[in-house]
Write a protein that holds these residues in place. Sequence first.
Motif, PDB file in Angstrom:
ATOM      1  N   LEU A  77       0.869  -1.178  -0.008  1.00  0.00           N
ATOM      2  CA  LEU A  77      -0.011  -0.144   0.024  1.00  0.00           C
ATOM      3  C   LEU A  77       0.898   1.217   0.114  1.00  0.00           C
ATOM      4  O   LEU A  77       0.641   2.146  -0.841  1.00  0.00           O
ATOM      5  CB  LEU A  77      -0.973   0.129   1.239  1.00  0.00           C
ATOM      6  N   TRP A  78       1.839   1.313   0.953  1.00  0.00           N
ATOM      7  CA  TRP A  78       2.812   2.524   1.020  1.00  0.00           C
ATOM      8  C   TRP A  78       3.622   2.701   0.004  1.00  0.00           C
ATOM      9  O   TRP A  78       3.870   4.067  -0.453  1.00  0.00           O
ATOM     10  CB  TRP A  78       3.162   2.699   2.507  1.00  0.00           C
ATOM     11  N   ALA A  79       4.141   1.777  -0.850  1.00  0.00           N
ATOM     12  CA  ALA A  79       4.901   1.872  -1.983  1.00  0.00           C
ATOM     13  C   ALA A  79       4.052   2.393  -2.877  1.00  0.00           C
ATOM     14  O   ALA A  79       4.570   3.365  -3.897  1.00  0.00           O
ATOM     15  CB  ALA A  79       5.307   0.553  -2.290  1.00  0.00           C
ATOM     16  N   ARG A  80       2.784   2.008  -3.096  1.00  0.00           N
ATOM     17  CA  ARG A  80       1.938   2.540  -3.999  1.00  0.00           C
ATOM     18  C   ARG A  80       1.627   4.094  -3.870  1.00  0.00           C
ATOM     19  O   ARG A  80       1.554   4.772  -4.649  1.00  0.00           O
ATOM     20  CB  ARG A  80       0.506   1.797  -4.345  1.00  0.00           C
ATOM     21  N   VAL A  81       1.196   4.425  -2.783  1.00  0.00           N
ATOM     22  CA  VAL A  81       1.250   5.851  -2.376  1.00  0.00           C
ATOM     23  C   VAL A  81       1.964   6.757  -2.594  1.00  0.00           C
ATOM     24  O   VAL A  81       1.922   7.723  -3.141  1.00  0.00           O
ATOM     25  CB  VAL A  81       0.521   6.038  -0.808  1.00  0.00           C
ATOM     26  N   ALA A  82       3.468   6.233  -2.227  1.00  0.00           N
ATOM     27  CA  ALA A  82       4.558   6.942  -2.470  1.00  0.00           C
ATOM     28  C   ALA A  82       4.794   7.396  -4.076  1.00  0.00           C
ATOM     29  O   ALA A  82       4.789   8.262  -4.574  1.00  0.00           O
ATOM     30  CB  ALA A  82       5.866   6.584  -1.736  1.00  0.00           C
TER      31      ALA A  82
ATOM     32  N   ARG B 137      -9.191   7.544  -7.559  1.00  0.00           N
ATOM     33  CA  ARG B 137      -7.813   6.800  -7.730  1.00  0.00           C
ATOM     34  C   ARG B 137      -7.240   6.553  -6.266  1.00  0.00           C
ATOM     35  O   ARG B 137      -6.135   6.964  -6.034  1.00  0.00           O
ATOM     36  CB  ARG B 137      -6.657   7.634  -8.554  1.00  0.00           C
ATOM     37  N   LEU B 138      -7.991   6.243  -5.377  1.00  0.00           N
ATOM     38  CA  LEU B 138      -7.618   6.009  -3.838  1.00  0.00           C
ATOM     39  C   LEU B 138      -7.616   4.539  -3.871  1.00  0.00           C
ATOM     40  O   LEU B 138      -8.526   3.297  -4.207  1.00  0.00           O
ATOM     41  CB  LEU B 138      -8.816   6.312  -3.024  1.00  0.00           C
ATOM     42  N   PRO B 139      -6.447   3.928  -3.395  1.00  0.00           N
ATOM     43  CA  PRO B 139      -6.201   2.484  -3.186  1.00  0.00           C
ATOM     44  C   PRO B 139      -7.368   1.764  -2.273  1.00  0.00           C
ATOM     45  O   PRO B 139      -7.351   2.182  -1.295  1.00  0.00           O
ATOM     46  CB  PRO B 139      -4.799   2.355  -2.794  1.00  0.00           C
ATOM     47  N   LEU B 140      -8.056   0.821  -2.726  1.00  0.00           N
ATOM     48  CA  LEU B 140      -9.102   0.233  -1.922  1.00  0.00           C
ATOM     49  C   LEU B 140      -8.594  -0.606  -0.701  1.00  0.00           C
ATOM     50  O   LEU B 140      -7.714  -1.284  -1.064  1.00  0.00           O
ATOM     51  CB  LEU B 140      -9.983  -0.470  -2.952  1.00  0.00           C
TER      52      LEU B 140
ATOM     53  N   LYS C  28     -15.434  -1.714   4.019  1.00  0.00           N
ATOM     54  CA  LYS C  28     -14.787  -0.872   4.861  1.00  0.00           C
ATOM     55  C   LYS C  28     -14.417   0.520   4.057  1.00  0.00           C
ATOM     56  O   LYS C  28     -14.011   1.357   4.720  1.00  0.00           O
ATOM     57  CB  LYS C  28     -13.256  -1.523   5.483  1.00  0.00           C
ATOM     58  N   ASN C  29     -14.414   0.314   2.849  1.00  0.00           N
ATOM     59  CA  ASN C  29     -14.180   1.531   1.973  1.00  0.00           C
ATOM     60  C   ASN C  29     -15.254   2.643   2.362  1.00  0.00           C
ATOM     61  O   ASN C  29     -15.142   3.819   2.305  1.00  0.00           O
ATOM     62  CB  ASN C  29     -14.211   1.188   0.504  1.00  0.00           C
TER      63      ASN C  29
ATOM     64  N   SER D 204      -4.543   0.242   6.516  1.00  0.00           N
ATOM     65  CA  SER D 204      -6.132   0.836   6.378  1.00  0.00           C
ATOM     66  C   SER D 204      -5.972   2.091   5.646  1.00  0.00           C
ATOM     67  O   SER D 204      -5.021   2.953   5.434  1.00  0.00           O
ATOM     68  CB  SER D 204      -6.609   0.997   7.792  1.00  0.00           C
ATOM     69  N   PRO D 205      -7.159   2.407   4.967  1.00  0.00           N
ATOM     70  CA  PRO D 205      -6.934   3.499   3.982  1.00  0.00           C
ATOM     71  C   PRO D 205      -6.943   4.929   4.502  1.00  0.00           C
ATOM     72  O   PRO D 205      -6.806   5.936   3.667  1.00  0.00           O
ATOM     73  CB  PRO D 205      -8.234   3.233   3.223  1.00  0.00           C
ATOM     74  N   VAL D 206      -7.406   5.245   5.408  1.00  0.00           N
ATOM     75  CA  VAL D 206      -7.795   6.605   5.835  1.00  0.00           C
ATOM     76  C   VAL D 206      -6.477   7.576   5.691  1.00  0.00           C
ATOM     77  O   VAL D 206      -6.681   8.698   4.846  1.00  0.00           O
ATOM     78  CB  VAL D 206      -8.280   6.909   7.249  1.00  0.00           C
ATOM     79  N   LEU D 207      -5.333   7.075   6.244  1.00  0.00           N
ATOM     80  CA  LEU D 207      -4.010   8.115   6.319  1.00  0.00           C
ATOM     81  C   LEU D 207      -3.475   7.835   4.905  1.00  0.00           C
ATOM     82  O   LEU D 207      -3.088   9.041   4.387  1.00  0.00           O
ATOM     83  CB  LEU D 207      -2.954   7.647   7.575  1.00  0.00           C
TER      84      LEU D 207
END
Length: 288
Positions: free
Chosen positions: A33-38, A82-85, A91-92, A124-127
């Motif tokens: 998740l965080w690799a994708r976000v960055a 474009r938010l990672p699910l 929970k989304n 989890s997705p919020v942050l």
Amino acid sequence: MPFSDETDPAPQVAAPPGGRLLAVAKRGAEHVLWARVAVQRRAETRRGYAASRPVPTVVPPTGLLRSEAMWQAATEEARRLRLPLHRDLPKNWDALGAVGAVLSLADDGSRTARVMDAGSARYSPVLPWLRLYGLGTAPGSLLGINLEFGEEVRRDGVVFRHGDVTATGLPDGSLDAITCMSVVEHGVPLEPFLRESARVLRPGGVLCVSTDYDQQPPDTTGRTAYGSEVHIFSPEDIRALVATADACGLDLVGDLSTSDSLSHEERPVHWDRVGLDYTFILLTFRRR
């Protein structure tokens, strides 16, 4: 401003729920998740999309997940944005409502809101979603705390550390928003949590809380998770929570007073581990 606290340098860390194998799987999901976000955040910043991404609107700040169609609509909006699910698709729904509330009620458009995710999970997705909206540029302005966390971990500028949602150690009025997703049903003492949230929020700051809910909760006797007996909130529990929040200086954003505000025709959430069907409720409060 950066967060400061007075936490114990060697805190007592809670054991991860679900056992070692589940903990390893969650750690893998966290890194992906965080690799994708960055990568995504940097690319979107170059293209200018992060500044123009629409604020989510499909989930209200306070509301009830009444049907499968509602979480499907939230999932589709998150996908369009474009938010990672979250892999657990229902929970989304509450995550999207919380992010929409933070952006529309706690941030002035500058994307400088200081936000804590209470009882956070690093997968989890919020942050991550708030980071993709441009929050978190100031050091420590996006924070996740959990009793399970040990040493401080940073993911794309977001700080995750050991912390108690009832005694955060943060300064008075140091936050613009707090999110707490599917946490309070796991044995959290509500009055201390709500008082602590009110203390660390600035006047006008926002608290978004989601929890498991059913208008006629099933019997959960003998079913445990995360170190406590499973609890699914009833209408009476929700009214009591809102009343306690009010006594702590937190006003509900929205209205739960109508005859059908706490009723639902479907139970669109299934928790396979404990074999229960129920739904979610999202409550947003403003600090007086």
